[in-house]
Design an enzyme around this catalytic site. Structure first.
Site, PDB file in Angstrom:
ATOM      1  N   ARG A 146       0.831  -1.222   0.000  1.00 10.68           N
ATOM      2  CA  ARG A 146       0.000   0.000   0.000  1.00 10.68           C
ATOM      3  C   ARG A 146       0.859   1.264   0.000  1.00 10.68           C
ATOM      4  O   ARG A 146       0.533   2.268   0.645  1.00 10.68           O
ATOM      5  CB  ARG A 146      -0.954   0.023   1.216  1.00 10.68           C
ATOM      6  N   SER A 156     -10.999  -0.531   3.163  1.00 10.75           N
ATOM      7  CA  SER A 156     -10.228  -0.686   4.410  1.00 10.75           C
ATOM      8  C   SER A 156      -9.695   0.674   4.842  1.00 10.75           C
ATOM      9  O   SER A 156      -9.014   1.332   4.060  1.00 10.75           O
ATOM     10  CB  SER A 156      -9.030  -1.605   4.178  1.00 10.75           C
ATOM     11  N   GLU A 208      -5.146   4.187   5.794  1.00  9.32           N
ATOM     12  CA  GLU A 208      -4.728   3.922   4.408  1.00  9.32           C
ATOM     13  C   GLU A 208      -5.067   5.107   3.491  1.00  9.32           C
ATOM     14  O   GLU A 208      -4.249   5.488   2.646  1.00  9.32           O
ATOM     15  CB  GLU A 208      -5.433   2.640   3.941  1.00  9.32           C
TER      16      GLU A 208
HETATM   17  C1  LIG Z   1     -15.409  -0.179  -1.220  1.00  6.11           C
HETATM   18  C2  LIG Z   1     -13.927   0.049  -1.437  1.00  6.11           C
HETATM   19  C3  LIG Z   1     -13.079  -1.040  -1.551  1.00  6.11           C
HETATM   20  C4  LIG Z   1     -11.710  -0.852  -1.773  1.00  6.11           C
HETATM   21  N1  LIG Z   1     -10.904  -1.956  -1.884  1.00  6.11           N
HETATM   22  C5  LIG Z   1      -9.588  -1.808  -2.109  1.00  6.11           C
HETATM   23  C6  LIG Z   1      -8.737  -2.953  -2.247  1.00  6.11           C
HETATM   24  O1  LIG Z   1      -9.187  -4.089  -2.209  1.00  6.11           O
HETATM   25  N2  LIG Z   1      -7.415  -2.748  -2.462  1.00  6.11           N
HETATM   26  C7  LIG Z   1      -6.883  -1.491  -2.546  1.00  6.11           C
HETATM   27  O2  LIG Z   1      -5.666  -1.384  -2.750  1.00  6.11           O
HETATM   28  N3  LIG Z   1      -7.655  -0.394  -2.428  1.00  6.11           N
HETATM   29  C8  LIG Z   1      -8.991  -0.508  -2.198  1.00  6.11           C
HETATM   30  N4  LIG Z   1      -9.783   0.593  -2.069  1.00  6.11           N
HETATM   31  C9  LIG Z   1      -9.172   1.931  -2.125  1.00  6.11           C
HETATM   32  C10 LIG Z   1      -9.255   2.606  -3.501  1.00  6.11           C
HETATM   33  O3  LIG Z   1     -10.242   2.014  -4.295  1.00  6.11           O
HETATM   34  C11 LIG Z   1      -7.930   2.551  -4.263  1.00  6.11           C
HETATM   35  O4  LIG Z   1      -6.912   3.131  -3.494  1.00  6.11           O
HETATM   36  C12 LIG Z   1      -8.006   3.275  -5.607  1.00  6.11           C
HETATM   37  O5  LIG Z   1      -6.810   3.058  -6.333  1.00  6.11           O
HETATM   38  C13 LIG Z   1      -8.231   4.774  -5.470  1.00  6.11           C
HETATM   39  O6  LIG Z   1      -8.498   5.291  -6.756  1.00  6.11           O
HETATM   40  P1  LIG Z   1      -9.161   6.699  -6.952  1.00  6.11           P
HETATM   41  O7  LIG Z   1      -9.146   7.001  -8.405  1.00  6.11           O
HETATM   42  O8  LIG Z   1     -10.488   6.736  -6.295  1.00  6.11           O
HETATM   43  O9  LIG Z   1      -8.121   7.629  -6.202  1.00  6.11           O
HETATM   44  P2  LIG Z   1      -8.412   8.936  -5.344  1.00  6.11           P
HETATM   45  O10 LIG Z   1      -9.097   8.557  -4.075  1.00  6.11           O
HETATM   46  O11 LIG Z   1      -9.043   9.980  -6.181  1.00  6.11           O
HETATM   47  O12 LIG Z   1      -6.930   9.385  -5.005  1.00  6.11           O
HETATM   48  C14 LIG Z   1      -6.105   8.621  -4.126  1.00  6.11           C
HETATM   49  C15 LIG Z   1      -4.708   9.260  -4.132  1.00  6.11           C
HETATM   50  O13 LIG Z   1      -4.151   9.142  -5.429  1.00  6.11           O
HETATM   51  C16 LIG Z   1      -3.813  10.427  -5.952  1.00  6.11           C
HETATM   52  N5  LIG Z   1      -4.122  10.372  -7.386  1.00  6.11           N
HETATM   53  C17 LIG Z   1      -5.282   9.970  -7.967  1.00  6.11           C
HETATM   54  N6  LIG Z   1      -5.169   9.993  -9.311  1.00  6.11           N
HETATM   55  C18 LIG Z   1      -3.916  10.421  -9.592  1.00  6.11           C
HETATM   56  C19 LIG Z   1      -3.191  10.681 -10.798  1.00  6.11           C
HETATM   57  N7  LIG Z   1      -3.739  10.473 -11.994  1.00  6.11           N
HETATM   58  N8  LIG Z   1      -1.920  11.157 -10.695  1.00  6.11           N
HETATM   59  C20 LIG Z   1      -1.352  11.361  -9.492  1.00  6.11           C
HETATM   60  N9  LIG Z   1      -1.979  11.149  -8.321  1.00  6.11           N
HETATM   61  C21 LIG Z   1      -3.242  10.669  -8.362  1.00  6.11           C
HETATM   62  C22 LIG Z   1      -4.674  11.421  -5.196  1.00  6.11           C
HETATM   63  O14 LIG Z   1      -4.071  12.694  -5.146  1.00  6.11           O
HETATM   64  C23 LIG Z   1      -4.719  10.760  -3.808  1.00  6.11           C
HETATM   65  O15 LIG Z   1      -3.532  11.058  -3.118  1.00  6.11           O
HETATM   66  C24 LIG Z   1     -11.170   0.455  -1.854  1.00  6.11           C
HETATM   67  C25 LIG Z   1     -12.036   1.558  -1.751  1.00  6.11           C
HETATM   68  C26 LIG Z   1     -13.403   1.356  -1.552  1.00  6.11           C
HETATM   69  C27 LIG Z   1     -14.320   2.553  -1.475  1.00  6.11           C
END
Ligand SMILES: Cc1cc2nc3c(=O)[nH]c(=O)nc-3n(C[C@H](O)[C@H](O)[C@H](O)COP(=O)(O)OP(=O)(O)OC[C@H]3O[C@@H](n4cnc5c(N)ncnc54)[C@H](O)[C@@H]3O)c2cc1C
Length: 338
Positions: free
Chosen positions: A164, A238, A334
């Site tokens: 992570r 999580s 996280e």
């Molecule tokens: C129900 C649920 C289940 C989940 N299960 C998992 C799991 O099993 N495993 C897991 O690893 N995660 C899990 N997650 C967490 C999440 O889905 C992941 O971390 C996902 O990759 C976040 O993507 P996002 O586009 O929503 O990022 P955001 O929440 O929009 O951003 C997260 C971070 O990434 C940065 N960021 C986003 N896009 C970019 C870009 N293009 N360039 C640079 N920085 C960027 C943002 O600034 C921020 O710091 C879960 C979340 C939920 C709600």
């Protein structure tokens, strides 16, 4: 030209559903949109925040910054001798990408099905689930380097992926804006079935060797049972990382708590199940006004509506303090707190 908005509501751009506003927000649908947004004089001098699907952030207050909403599309496949290389625009929905690759006969991402968010955010915390981490399927990415003002390619070894964690949560934080990710799906495909719950789910259905599509469906079935759907209840999956402790500390804990859930790591340390630690402290299903702990999984914090990111962080601190007091282990959030 990027769509530019002032005092833009972000409630629909974060999976907790916190109702905060961005001083400015720009929809970024191409690399040239990105350059336009960065050069826009209205946001000159303001800090920059990058958002994908908002499924791993806690928005604690109105954001006095330019928020880039990453929506760059794109999907391209190159077939090599020992792998398929799949390039996805940063704004592609991760789960849709997993499904599309499998439908196109490109297996390898099935264990990572149903993780919310965008392809561009997947490297940030090296997403992982059911025995596979992004780094095992990663080739390279393309990003805008805010230090040099150039687009750069970063290969696997440069991204410093760990549990992570990655370069982008440490020195690379606030430096790189990811515009595309290239995944490497090795050939021949090997199913990853080491995760006991996944193996059990598949065994229930058929004795035949599972296809990537069956694994994808099994992962979806397990996740749907265990995790709340952000469209129904605000959450970020999580909320705490599983803490890693030295063998001595794990042994001492095991002597006191014979049911302790722990997994040995390649370096001999132990990962403890944060959900188990929280559950033992009696938090599962607890509500604290508009926020709470999910009844089916103590690792997931939820927002029922009408609360703030501050309410959620206060509950998270109470939980972490209780775990620390009882087990002497600090659990860390996280999601990224903004
Ligand atoms: C129900 C649920 C289940 C989940 N299960 C998992 C799991 O099993 N495993 C897991 O690893 N995660 C899990 N997650 C967490 C999440 O889905 C992941 O971390 C996902 O990759 C976040 O993507 P996002 O586009 O929503 O990022 P955001 O929440 O929009 O951003 C997260 C971070 O990434 C940065 N960021 C986003 N896009 C970019 C870009 N293009 N360039 C640079 N920085 C960027 C943002 O600034 C921020 O710091 C879960 C979340 C939920 C709600």
């Amino acid at each position: 030209m990027a769509d530019f908005h002032e005092f833009y509501p972000l409630r629909r751009h974060n999976s907790f559903g916190f109702d905060v506003r961005a001083r400015f927000a720009a929809h970024v649908r191409s690399e040239s949109d990105l350059l336009c947004a960065l050069a826009d004089p209205r946001a000159h001098g303001l800090p920059l925040v990058v958002l994908g699907g908002g499924s791993n952030v806690v928005l604690t207050r109105d954001i006095d910054a330019l928020v880039l909403l990453m929506e760059i599309p794109g999907y391209a496949v190159v077939a090599g001798d020992d792998a398929y290389l799949v390039t996805a625009g940063a704004g592609e929905n991760w789960h849709a990408l997993v499904c599309r690759t499998i439908a196109d006969g490109l297996p390898g991402l099935e264990n990572l099905a149903l993780i919310p968010g965008t392809a561009g955010a997947a490297p940030i915390q090296n997403i992982g689930a059911y025995g596979v981490e992004l780094r095992e399927r990663f080739d390279s990415l393309r990003a805008f380097d805010r230090h040099s003002g150039e687009f750069v390619r970063l290969a696997l070894e440069q991204c410093q992926f760990a549990y992570r964690d990655s370069l982008f949560k440490r020195e690379g934080r606030d430096r790189y804006i990811i515009t595309a990710v290239t995944l490497r799906l090795p050939l021949p495909w090997q199913p990853v079935l080491g995760y006991a719950e996944l193996a059990r789910e598949l065994a229930q259905e058929s004795a035949a060797a599972p296809t990537a599509d069956r694994i994808r469906e099994a992962v979806i079935a397990i996740r749907t049972r265990k995790l709340p759907d952000p469209a129904q209840i605000g959450n970020a999956g999580s909320f705490f990382k599983n803490p890693v402790v030295a063998p001595g500390q794990r042994d001492a804990l095991l002597a006191r708590y014979p049911n302790l859930v722990s997994h040995v790591q390649p370096d001999g340390s132990y990962k403890l199940a944060a959900g188990w630690l929280i559950d033992q402290c009696g938090f599962k299903g607890v509500s604290d006004g508009p926020v709470g702990v999910y009844g089916k999984q103590a690792l997931v914090l939820v927002h029922h509506g009408g609360g703030t990111g501050q309410d959620l962080l206060a509950l998270a601190r109470r939980i972490a303090d209780a775990v620390q007091a009882r087990f002497g282990v600090r659990i860390e959030p996280e999601p990224v707190v903004l």
